[in-house]
Structures are given as structure tokens and as C-alpha cells.
Enzyme design. Structure first.
Site, short mmCIF file in Angstrom:
data_model
loop_
_atom_site.label_atom_id
_atom_site.label_comp_id
_atom_site.label_asym_id
_atom_site.label_seq_id
_atom_site.Cartn_x
_atom_site.Cartn_y
_atom_site.Cartn_z
N ASP A 118 25.23 9.90 10.64
CA ASP A 118 26.48 10.47 11.18
C ASP A 118 26.73 11.78 10.45
OD1 ASP A 118 28.93 9.14 12.98
OD2 ASP A 118 29.57 10.79 11.68
N SER A 119 27.40 12.71 11.12
CA SER A 119 27.70 13.98 10.47
C SER A 119 28.92 13.89 9.55
CB SER A 119 27.93 15.06 11.53
OG SER A 119 28.97 14.66 12.39
N ALA A 126 22.83 14.76 14.11
CA ALA A 126 21.96 13.79 14.78
C ALA A 126 20.77 14.46 15.45
CB ALA A 126 22.76 13.01 15.80
N ARG A 158 29.10 -4.45 20.21
CA ARG A 158 28.98 -5.19 18.95
C ARG A 158 28.58 -6.64 19.22
NH1 ARG A 158 33.40 -1.75 17.92
NH2 ARG A 158 34.99 -3.29 18.46
N PHE A 218 24.90 8.33 15.32
CA PHE A 218 26.36 8.47 15.54
C PHE A 218 27.03 7.16 15.09
CE2 PHE A 218 24.20 11.03 18.80
CZ PHE A 218 24.68 12.29 18.51
N CYS A 231 30.50 8.21 26.54
CA CYS A 231 31.93 7.96 26.64
C CYS A 231 32.63 9.14 27.32
CB CYS A 231 32.54 7.66 25.27
SG CYS A 231 32.39 9.00 24.11
N ASP A 282 25.17 6.41 20.29
CA ASP A 282 26.56 6.41 20.76
C ASP A 282 27.24 7.74 20.43
OD1 ASP A 282 29.04 5.62 21.73
OD2 ASP A 282 29.55 4.44 19.94
N1 SAH Z 1 29.22 3.88 17.34
C1 SAH Z 1 30.40 4.16 16.56
C2 SAH Z 1 31.27 5.22 17.17
C3 SAH Z 1 30.60 6.59 17.29
S1 SAH Z 1 31.75 7.84 17.59
C4 SAH Z 1 31.22 2.89 16.42
O1 SAH Z 1 31.02 1.96 17.20
O2 SAH Z 1 32.07 2.83 15.53
C5 SAH Z 1 30.78 9.27 17.46
C6 SAH Z 1 30.37 9.66 16.04
O3 SAH Z 1 29.53 10.79 16.15
C7 SAH Z 1 31.48 10.06 15.10
O4 SAH Z 1 31.43 9.24 13.97
C8 SAH Z 1 31.17 11.51 14.71
O5 SAH Z 1 31.40 11.76 13.32
C9 SAH Z 1 29.70 11.59 14.98
N2 SAH Z 1 29.16 12.90 15.32
C10 SAH Z 1 29.69 13.86 16.10
N3 SAH Z 1 28.83 14.89 16.24
C11 SAH Z 1 27.74 14.57 15.51
C12 SAH Z 1 26.49 15.21 15.26
N4 SAH Z 1 26.20 16.40 15.80
N5 SAH Z 1 25.59 14.59 14.47
C13 SAH Z 1 25.85 13.39 13.93
N6 SAH Z 1 27.01 12.74 14.14
C14 SAH Z 1 27.94 13.31 14.92
#
Ligand code: SAH
Length: 421
Positions: free
Chosen positions: A277-278, A305, A239, A255, A365, A325
């Protein structure tokens, strides 16, 4: 027989004098020859395969003495018969009393190590930080995240689960804490034979308007319904880095969760932002975060995604800054191959969407994936995308997610800032 090891090691009757008070060890674990090295080097995990025999009949979560193959006591740990990590070390002093007072003291000490970060006079002041990071704070299985006056606790091991009350009490006693809420609903608890546990431990119910402050930004945190403890504190460095690349940029945040990256990009003057995001509830909070910060958060898209990125590629969209991410795609070593392919797919698609001179901030991660392997995967994606790329920066865990030199496994988050010609 409940609690019996399933790895061929023998269980022999307890013959040591430790069977006294409840906080005293109820058993001992004797290691195989040569396997004491890791404990002596202060690594906090004893795997089932390192154990020659279990003495006494320790219950899950009980304190056990860890013995070298010679029988010498070399430490104490929490016994976890259901897990491959059969003992989590509390310390290398075999006489250490593992009781509420010790746990409370460790919680307090861990919180004190975050004082600099939480100092209101810091350059980018924040009221939100991880106060306790499990093994990295000598409290295996204990996670505690603070958001303003609220602390969210996650207990992930049987050893930690025993000390719910002492942990909650120590957190509640920290200055300014009004709420201690438990979110022990992570899947990893199953590996310890534990079910989910969620609810208020101390103080008042978490506020529906709870906000984490970070520099000029405010992020709504849903502690009861959000992912993990509600917010990704671990991405603080990302950030902080985003503004360097976001001014005037067409931004794609994949994501996005609750849109923290998008808020920062908007604040730095992004030309446009698309967040994917999903999770619909997460993006609903993203919209609220836009309002809370008085920024135009741009377009929010609930989608898978992988599918969304292919759709954007087919429409030949271009972005100047892409934030990628994904969630932990490899939970264990065994999932590494499959996860590597998924990381490569995502990075390949992102690099195809990156405008000439654009910047990709890409993360993993997955603790099971080393920084080296992650870089190789991104390099493979760049090759397939036929882009000339350069790493111009690296991102990782901030200071409230420390990595003990004796426990490199604490490192899980890695990020690359990559430019493409
Ligand atoms: N960058 C964000 C954290 C991401 S965590 C931050 O800093 O706050 C990972 C995210 O991926 C979650 O919100 C989850 O809902 C999403 N996610 C998981 N699988 C997914 C998919 N197949 N497509 C889209 N989003 C997905």
C-alpha cells in the site's frame, strides 16, 4: 448571483403558497416536458438539464417542490445550486414535511434494517456495519458507519448538511452508541460548495483502541485519521470468501490498506503474505491488526502498486492468490477511459504474477464503471497476459450497502474471482 442556475433555465418569482415555516419549501423547480418520468419512477436525482425554471429564491439545501412541466407537484427535494445534481429527492409526496423528525425517523429505520446483520447470534457475528447508505436509505448525502459503540457520519450534500444535528441525535439514541464522530472531509463536498467538517458530534471522543469485530477477527479502526470513515465495511463478502482460496497459498495483497484481507488469509493458513500500500499509516495499522489477531501478517511494503507490481514481475515472482482492490480510479464518466487503462494495467500485471492454477480476486469500486465494462477490462488483461482464465465467483456489496431497484447508481463495488490455468 449566488444560487442562480447556470444552465439557461429561467428564475421567476415564487407564486406558490409554500413560503411559510422554515421546514416548508422555499421554492419550486419546474421540470422540462418529459423529464418528470424519472422522478415518478422514484429516481432520487434531478439533473440541472431537466429543469425548465426555478421559482422563488431557494438557498442551498432548502427544500423545494418539484413540479412536472404541467405545474403539478410531484415531490420534494433538497436544492443544490452548485451541483449538476440540482435536486436530491426527499420523496414523491409533495406534502411531506422535511424536518428534524422525518430525518431522525429515517435514520432510525435505516439502522433497524441492519438488525439482522448486527445480531450477536448471526453465524459470523459483527458489531460493525453501514447504518445509513445515502439514497439507498432515503437519506441522500448521509453515510453512517458503526464500529462497535462508535458511529462515524459523513455528510456529502448541502441538503444533508442542514440536518447534521437531527442525524447525530438519532444515531446517538441508538442502543449501545457512545460516540458519534463526523468525517465530512470527502472531496465530493466541494461539488456542493461545502468545505470539510470533522469532529465529535455526540458523546465521548473516539477511542484510540477502537476495534471492529467480524466473526473471529478484530480490525483496528482509526476513525479520525483513516480513509473515509476508517474501515472498508463494504468488503465484508470478500473477507468471507478469502479463506476458501488462502490455505497454503503464497498471497499478494495489493492496495492492502489496514490489511484486513491479509489477516483473513493468514488466519486461513496462507504460506506467505506480501501486502502493498502507498500509505504508511495504513500499513502500520495492518501490523497492529496482525498482533490483535495473533496471526503472522507477513511482509508489509509501502510502495506505489504499479511500480511494485512491475518490480515483482521483473523478478519473476509467483503467487497463488492475488487480491487486487484499487481505490476508485474513475470518479466520473469522463475519467472512464483513463481508468479503464489503469485497471487493465493492474490486472495484466497481476495475471502475469499468478502461478498456474492460481486465483485472482479483482475489484473495482468505481461507480462510473459498470460490471460489464469491468469484466471486459479484466478479459482484455487476460488476453494480453496470454492466460486461460475462468470466473469462478463474483463479489459485490453486502446487505448494509443495498441497491434500490429504482436507483441502480447505488451499485459501485464489483469483484471477480478468476482462476488461471
Ligand atoms: N482492500 C482494502 C481496501 C483498499 S482501499 C481493505 O479491504 O481494507 C485502496 C487502498 O489503496 C488505500 O489503502 C490506499 O492507500 C491505497 N492506494 C491508493 N493509491 C495507491 C497506489 N498508487 N499504490 C499503492 N496503494 C495505493
Amino acid at each position: 448571483m449566488p444560487g442562480s442556475p447556470d444552465d439557461g433555465s429561467t428564475v421567476v418569482p415564487m407564486s406558490s403558497p409554500h413560503l411559510l415555516a422554515p421546514t416548508h419549501p422555499t421554492g419550486a423547480v419546474r421540470l422540462r416536458p418529459g423529464r418528470e418520468r424519472s422522478v415518478e419512477r422514484r429516481h432520487p436525482w434531478v439533473f440541472s438539464g431537466a429543469i425548465a425554471s426555478v421559482h422563488g429564491d431557494p438557498a442551498p439545501g432548502d427544500t423545494v417542490v418539484v413540479e412536472a412541466s404541467t405545474g403539478d407537484a410531484i415531490g420534494v427535494g433538497a436544492y443544490s445550486p452548485a451541483s449538476q445534481i440540482r435536486v436530491r429527492m426527499w420523496g414523491v409526496d409533495p406534502d411531506l414535511a422535511i424536518d428534524d423528525a422525518l430525518i431522525a425517523a429515517r435514520v432510525t429505520a435505516a439502522a433497524a434494517r441492519r438488525q439482522r446483520l448486527l445480531d450477536p447470534a448471526a453465524p459470523a457475528p459483527t458489531d460493525s456495519a453501514r447504518l445509513v447508505f445515502s439514497e439507498a436509505d432515503d437519506l441522500p448525502g448521509v453515510i453512517a458507519d458503526r464500529y462497535g459503540d462508535t458511529v462515524v457520519v459523513q455528510l456529502t450534500t448541502v441538503g444533508a448538511d442542514r440536518f447534521r444535528d437531527a442525524t447525530a441525535g438519532a444515531l446517538a439514541a441508538l442502543p449501545g452508541v457512545a460516540t458519534v464522530f463526523e468525517r465530512s472531509d470527502a472531496e465530493v463536498r466541494e461539488r456542493e460548495g461545502l468545505g470539510p467538517q470533522v469532529g465529535l458530534l455526540r458523546g465521548t471522543s473516539p477511542s484510540a483502541d477502537l476495534v471492529a469485530h467480524e466473526g473471529p477477527w478484530r480490525y483496528a479502526v482509526d476513525v479520525a485519521g483513516g480513509h473515509k470513515t476508517g474501515f472498508y465495511l463494504d468488503q465484508r463478502e470478500a473477507r468471507a470468501a478469502i479463506p476458501r482460496f488462502a490455505a497454503g497459498a503464497r498471497v499478494l495483497n495489493v492496495f492492502a490498506y489496514t490489511g484486513a484481507f491479509s489477516v483473513v488469509a493468514a488466519g486461513a493458513g496462507a504460506a506467505s503474505i506480501l501486502s502493498i500500500d502507498s500509505s504508511e499509516p495504513a500499513l502500520a495499522i495492518a501490523a497492529r491488526n496482525g498482533e490483535l489477531n495473533g496471526v503472522d501478517i507477513g511482509e508489509l511494503k509501502v510502495a506505489d502498486a504499479f511500480t511494485a507490481l512491475r518490480g515483482l514481475r521483473d523478478r519473476a515472482r509467483q503467487y497463488d492468490l492475488i487480491l487486487l482492490d484499487p481505490p476508485k480510479l474513475a470518479a466520473t464518466d469522463r475519467q472512464l477511459d483513463k481508468a479503464s487503462r489503469a485497471y487493465k494495467d493492474l490486472n495484466l500485471l497481476a495475471l502475469k504474477l499468478l502461478a498456474p492454477g492460481g486465483v485472482l480476486m479483482t475489484f473495482s469500486c468505481s461507480g462510473a464503471m459498470s460490471a460489464e465494462l469491468f469484466q471486459k477490462v479484466v478479459a482484455g488483461a487476460a488476453l494480453d497476459a496470454r492466460r486461460t482464465t475462468r470466473i469462478v465467483g463474483r463479489l459485490g456489496q453486502p446487505e448494509d450497502h443495498p441497491v434500490p431497484l429504482a436507483f441502480p447508481e447505488a451499485e459501485y463495488l464489483k469483484g471477480l474471482i478468476v482462476t488461471a490455468d
